[in-house]
Design an enzyme around this catalytic site. Structure first.
Site, short mmCIF file in Angstrom:
data_model
loop_
_atom_site.label_atom_id
_atom_site.label_comp_id
_atom_site.label_asym_id
_atom_site.label_seq_id
_atom_site.Cartn_x
_atom_site.Cartn_y
_atom_site.Cartn_z
N SER A 234 0.73 -1.15 0.41
CA SER A 234 -0.10 -0.29 -0.41
C SER A 234 0.99 0.64 -0.04
CB SER A 234 -1.33 0.10 1.41
OG SER A 234 -1.77 -1.08 1.46
N ALA B 232 7.46 -1.71 10.96
CA ALA B 232 5.95 -1.32 10.46
C ALA B 232 6.42 0.23 9.98
CB ALA B 232 4.79 -1.43 11.66
N LYS B 233 5.75 0.60 9.01
CA LYS B 233 6.19 2.09 8.52
C LYS B 233 5.43 3.31 9.59
CE LYS B 233 4.16 0.87 4.14
NZ LYS B 233 3.06 1.14 2.77
N ARG B 234 4.18 2.60 10.43
CA ARG B 234 3.75 4.17 11.48
C ARG B 234 5.16 3.74 12.63
NH1 ARG B 234 1.17 -0.82 11.83
NH2 ARG B 234 0.27 -1.72 14.36
#
Length: 276
Positions: free
Chosen positions: A9, A237-239
């Site tokens: 995504s 994780a990206k976050r």
């Protein structure tokens, strides 16, 4: 022919965990004389950043991977709508106006995806002007379907049982489809025969197998690989601002060397990943 895919995504940069997943899918296809696909999952509203898709392509090329690109999710909205209407007309979906805050106020049980929706809106007459999601009536589906199986190359034969998730959302209020519906339909449309993804998505397959049966879709094989963890033992994780592939690439690191290190397990999989 074996067909695998990598489906990121574009809501943030790729990191080592994504690289490991892409390399696993790529290598499984290539060693079996098959095809490795790239699909951009870009229907997450304003969080989807078009420029990230180009960054992803540069990252994969930097890693030395070869792929066939499939249509992005944003080009498939009519398909998602048509299949959602099919399920709704057959009574397998129902509208739900509850917010996450509403659900948490009900003190629900917790399941693999978090709070289990207690079915508050099922059978109710709702205000048609109020935004509503569409949820899968899991109990009805399981009552009408035969016992379903799915095969995982890592975990073996499984019996599909989505009930621990409760009535999951298939059409979101803020997006044309949830991950469950869009990913299942895309894999079928693209001819994916080996769904390769991390063990963190393993439980989701129970839902996807039921959707395949309800919608008459082909049933692939699955391969859920271990995931890379950070120094704190948590999933990259990206976050959580895990170091990006783009930053490594721009700093002059050799992507093919990095890919081979991932293949050799130098960073570990399913264990703590030390800074490198």
């Amino acid at each position: 022919m074996v067909v695998t895919r990598f489906a990121p995504s574009p809501n943030g940069s790729l990191h080592l965990g994504h690289a490991y997943s892409a390399i696993t899918a790529h290598d499984l296809a290539k060693e079996r004389g098959g095809t490795f696909q790239l699909r951009i999952e870009d229907i997450d509203g304003v969080r989807s950043l078009p420029e990230k898709a180009d960054e992803f392509r540069e990252d994969l090329e930097w890693l030395g991977l070869e792929w066939v690109e499939m249509p992005a999710q944003s080009t498939r909205l009519e398909t998602y709508e048509a299949f959602a209407r099919n399920l709704l007309s057959r009574g397998y979906l129902y509208p739900c106006t509850c917010t996450r805050k509403d659900i948490m106020a009900m003190k629900p049980r917790m399941g693999p995806e978090g709070a289990i929706y207690p079915g508050t809106c099922k059978g109710r007459n709702l205000d048609p002007e109020k935004p509503a999601a569409l949820r899968l009536d899991v109990d009805r589906a399981m009552a009408e379907l035969p016992e379903l199986f799915w095969e995982d190359e890592v975990n073996g034969t499984q019996i599909a049982d989505p009930r621990p998730f409760g009535d999951v959302v298939l059409v979101r209020k803020d997006a044309p489809a949830s991950y469950h519906l869009a990913s299942t339909l895309d894999d079928a449309s693209d001819g994916v025969t080996l769904v390769t993804r991390g063990q963190d998505l393993y439980a989701m397959t129970h839902i996807h197998r039921v959707l395949q049966e309800l919608l008459g879709l082909p049933v692939p094989m699955w391969h859920h690989h271990p995931i890379l963890l950070g120094e704190d033992g948590e999933k990259l994780a990206k976050r959580r601002n895990s170091p990006s592939l783009a930053d490594r690439r721009r700093a002059g690191e050799d992507g093919r060397v990095l890919a081979d290190r991932l293949r050799r397990g130098e960073f570990g999989a399913g264990i703590t990943l030390a800074s490198a």
